[in-house]
Design a protein around this motif. Sequence first.
Motif, PDB file in Angstrom:
ATOM      1  N   TRP A  78       0.867  -0.946  -0.007  1.00  0.00           N
ATOM      2  CA  TRP A  78      -0.007   0.151  -0.039  1.00  0.00           C
ATOM      3  C   TRP A  78       0.948   1.392   0.094  1.00  0.00           C
ATOM      4  O   TRP A  78       0.761   2.280  -0.653  1.00  0.00           O
ATOM      5  CB  TRP A  78      -1.006   0.107   1.142  1.00  0.00           C
ATOM      6  CG  TRP A  78      -1.916   1.031   1.297  1.00  0.00           C
ATOM      7  CD1 TRP A  78      -1.974   2.143   1.948  1.00  0.00           C
ATOM      8  CD2 TRP A  78      -3.064   1.098  -0.029  1.00  0.00           C
ATOM      9  NE1 TRP A  78      -2.920   3.106   1.475  1.00  0.00           N
ATOM     10  CE2 TRP A  78      -3.775   2.590   0.509  1.00  0.00           C
ATOM     11  CE3 TRP A  78      -3.828   0.384  -0.889  1.00  0.00           C
ATOM     12  CZ2 TRP A  78      -4.824   2.929  -0.272  1.00  0.00           C
ATOM     13  CZ3 TRP A  78      -4.669   0.784  -1.620  1.00  0.00           C
ATOM     14  CH2 TRP A  78      -5.385   1.786  -1.195  1.00  0.00           C
ATOM     15  N   LYS A  79       1.948   1.190   0.651  1.00  0.00           N
ATOM     16  CA  LYS A  79       3.011   2.333   0.615  1.00  0.00           C
ATOM     17  C   LYS A  79       3.449   2.811  -0.772  1.00  0.00           C
ATOM     18  O   LYS A  79       3.474   3.724  -0.895  1.00  0.00           O
ATOM     19  CB  LYS A  79       4.045   2.039   1.823  1.00  0.00           C
ATOM     20  CG  LYS A  79       5.014   3.201   1.943  1.00  0.00           C
ATOM     21  CD  LYS A  79       6.060   2.732   3.065  1.00  0.00           C
ATOM     22  CE  LYS A  79       7.389   3.752   2.936  1.00  0.00           C
ATOM     23  NZ  LYS A  79       8.292   3.063   3.927  1.00  0.00           N
ATOM     24  N   TRP A  80       3.951   1.722  -1.205  1.00  0.00           N
ATOM     25  CA  TRP A  80       4.551   1.722  -2.433  1.00  0.00           C
ATOM     26  C   TRP A  80       3.453   1.486  -3.744  1.00  0.00           C
ATOM     27  O   TRP A  80       3.878   1.363  -4.861  1.00  0.00           O
ATOM     28  CB  TRP A  80       5.663   0.953  -2.532  1.00  0.00           C
ATOM     29  CG  TRP A  80       6.737   1.172  -1.794  1.00  0.00           C
ATOM     30  CD1 TRP A  80       6.912   0.567  -0.364  1.00  0.00           C
ATOM     31  CD2 TRP A  80       7.670   2.401  -1.813  1.00  0.00           C
ATOM     32  NE1 TRP A  80       8.042   1.239  -0.136  1.00  0.00           N
ATOM     33  CE2 TRP A  80       8.607   2.127  -0.668  1.00  0.00           C
ATOM     34  CE3 TRP A  80       8.005   3.270  -2.841  1.00  0.00           C
ATOM     35  CZ2 TRP A  80       9.557   3.026  -0.253  1.00  0.00           C
ATOM     36  CZ3 TRP A  80       9.123   4.029  -2.538  1.00  0.00           C
ATOM     37  CH2 TRP A  80       9.722   3.966  -1.402  1.00  0.00           C
ATOM     38  N   ARG A  81       2.275   1.563  -3.584  1.00  0.00           N
ATOM     39  CA  ARG A  81       1.313   1.115  -4.511  1.00  0.00           C
ATOM     40  C   ARG A  81       1.585   1.886  -6.062  1.00  0.00           C
ATOM     41  O   ARG A  81       1.353   1.278  -6.968  1.00  0.00           O
ATOM     42  CB  ARG A  81      -0.137   1.392  -3.974  1.00  0.00           C
ATOM     43  CG  ARG A  81      -0.468   2.701  -3.689  1.00  0.00           C
ATOM     44  CD  ARG A  81      -1.898   2.972  -3.183  1.00  0.00           C
ATOM     45  NE  ARG A  81      -2.286   4.029  -2.892  1.00  0.00           N
ATOM     46  CZ  ARG A  81      -1.881   4.812  -1.695  1.00  0.00           C
ATOM     47  NH1 ARG A  81      -1.409   4.157  -0.919  1.00  0.00           N
ATOM     48  NH2 ARG A  81      -2.388   5.726  -1.445  1.00  0.00           N
ATOM     49  N   GLY A  82       1.791   3.109  -6.006  1.00  0.00           N
ATOM     50  CA  GLY A  82       1.747   3.963  -7.082  1.00  0.00           C
ATOM     51  C   GLY A  82       2.877   3.412  -7.910  1.00  0.00           C
ATOM     52  O   GLY A  82       3.059   3.143  -9.214  1.00  0.00           O
ATOM     53  N   LEU A  90       3.627  -0.500 -16.961  1.00  0.00           N
ATOM     54  CA  LEU A  90       4.581  -0.065 -17.721  1.00  0.00           C
ATOM     55  C   LEU A  90       5.611  -0.724 -18.237  1.00  0.00           C
ATOM     56  O   LEU A  90       6.004  -0.717 -19.361  1.00  0.00           O
ATOM     57  CB  LEU A  90       4.973   1.343 -16.993  1.00  0.00           C
ATOM     58  CG  LEU A  90       5.970   2.301 -17.959  1.00  0.00           C
ATOM     59  CD1 LEU A  90       5.094   3.018 -19.092  1.00  0.00           C
ATOM     60  CD2 LEU A  90       6.409   3.462 -17.288  1.00  0.00           C
ATOM     61  N   ILE A  91       6.214  -1.338 -17.518  1.00  0.00           N
ATOM     62  CA  ILE A  91       7.288  -2.183 -17.658  1.00  0.00           C
ATOM     63  C   ILE A  91       7.081  -3.569 -18.571  1.00  0.00           C
ATOM     64  O   ILE A  91       7.850  -3.903 -19.760  1.00  0.00           O
ATOM     65  CB  ILE A  91       8.179  -2.724 -16.485  1.00  0.00           C
ATOM     66  CG1 ILE A  91       8.725  -1.816 -15.571  1.00  0.00           C
ATOM     67  CG2 ILE A  91       9.183  -3.884 -16.685  1.00  0.00           C
ATOM     68  CD1 ILE A  91       9.881  -0.714 -16.210  1.00  0.00           C
ATOM     69  N   VAL A  92       5.736  -4.053 -18.295  1.00  0.00           N
ATOM     70  CA  VAL A  92       5.360  -5.167 -19.263  1.00  0.00           C
ATOM     71  C   VAL A  92       5.007  -4.393 -20.448  1.00  0.00           C
ATOM     72  O   VAL A  92       5.479  -5.195 -21.637  1.00  0.00           O
ATOM     73  CB  VAL A  92       4.140  -5.913 -18.469  1.00  0.00           C
ATOM     74  CG1 VAL A  92       3.355  -6.639 -19.394  1.00  0.00           C
ATOM     75  CG2 VAL A  92       4.782  -6.780 -17.287  1.00  0.00           C
ATOM     76  N   LEU A 143      12.682  -3.200  -0.344  1.00  0.00           N
ATOM     77  CA  LEU A 143      12.990  -3.729  -1.810  1.00  0.00           C
ATOM     78  C   LEU A 143      12.349  -5.100  -2.104  1.00  0.00           C
ATOM     79  O   LEU A 143      11.712  -5.266  -3.217  1.00  0.00           O
ATOM     80  CB  LEU A 143      14.479  -3.949  -2.020  1.00  0.00           C
ATOM     81  CG  LEU A 143      14.706  -4.006  -3.589  1.00  0.00           C
ATOM     82  CD1 LEU A 143      14.368  -3.005  -4.500  1.00  0.00           C
ATOM     83  CD2 LEU A 143      16.339  -3.959  -3.640  1.00  0.00           C
ATOM     84  N   VAL A 144      12.600  -6.066  -1.111  1.00  0.00           N
ATOM     85  CA  VAL A 144      11.976  -7.465  -1.447  1.00  0.00           C
ATOM     86  C   VAL A 144      10.425  -7.102  -1.452  1.00  0.00           C
ATOM     87  O   VAL A 144      10.032  -7.907  -2.396  1.00  0.00           O
ATOM     88  CB  VAL A 144      12.396  -8.330   0.035  1.00  0.00           C
ATOM     89  CG1 VAL A 144      11.694  -9.734  -0.302  1.00  0.00           C
ATOM     90  CG2 VAL A 144      13.871  -8.660  -0.002  1.00  0.00           C
ATOM     91  N   SER A 145       9.763  -6.515  -0.540  1.00  0.00           N
ATOM     92  CA  SER A 145       8.574  -6.300  -0.738  1.00  0.00           C
ATOM     93  C   SER A 145       7.911  -5.559  -2.120  1.00  0.00           C
ATOM     94  O   SER A 145       7.073  -5.988  -2.659  1.00  0.00           O
ATOM     95  CB  SER A 145       7.973  -5.331   0.434  1.00  0.00           C
ATOM     96  OG  SER A 145       8.160  -6.051   1.789  1.00  0.00           O
ATOM     97  N   LEU A 146       8.731  -4.524  -2.562  1.00  0.00           N
ATOM     98  CA  LEU A 146       8.255  -4.080  -3.776  1.00  0.00           C
ATOM     99  C   LEU A 146       8.530  -5.111  -4.917  1.00  0.00           C
ATOM    100  O   LEU A 146       7.607  -5.108  -5.878  1.00  0.00           O
ATOM    101  CB  LEU A 146       9.697  -2.862  -3.947  1.00  0.00           C
ATOM    102  CG  LEU A 146       9.353  -2.018  -4.838  1.00  0.00           C
ATOM    103  CD1 LEU A 146       8.068  -1.220  -4.812  1.00  0.00           C
ATOM    104  CD2 LEU A 146      10.324  -1.078  -5.301  1.00  0.00           C
TER     105      LEU A 146
END
Length: 180
Positions: A78-82, A90-92, A143-146
């Motif tokens: 939720w913290k890094w959702r954007g 975008l990457i895909v 970073l692992v969570s991301l």
Amino acid sequence: MQSIFIQYIFLILIVLGLLVIANKLRLAYPIVLVLGGLALSFVAPFSNITIHPELVFLIFLPPLLYEAAWQVSWKEFWKWRGLIIGFAFLIVILTSCVIAVVSSAIVPGFTLALGFLLGGIVSLPDAVSATTIVRRVNVPKSLVSLVEAESLLNDASSPIVFRFALAAVLTGQFQFKALP
């Protein structure tokens, strides 16, 4: 029919053996499985094994994604959702576009629609592999969570690209149009 069943049993035993080897060598098991699968593809009895994609989507993928979803820190998600959503889609799409353009330019007779189809397949990272490999390396938990969360969402966006590309290949209609 019986020989195919025996072949699958041997394949399962080989996979289990590769997992034991990965644990003994303290390597991320997805790396060992990919290398083992590559080696097996050159062995005559295993070089022509086929599996229906529906089987993968119905039997193999759901438990893998379910297990990977339990590993995700939903607070971090939720913290890094954007950032996660941006990367996941975008990457895909960017990877699929690059693969489509490059493959259609390099391979004679390879259309842009076929390139996107290939891009939809190749751009799909494996959530379980990404999680396993990143956990073996000493990186910050955030970073692992991301990586975990982003790879789970990639599993949603890549099949969308794949299905649109498949429809374009089957219908023979594919156009790039700029938005008005």
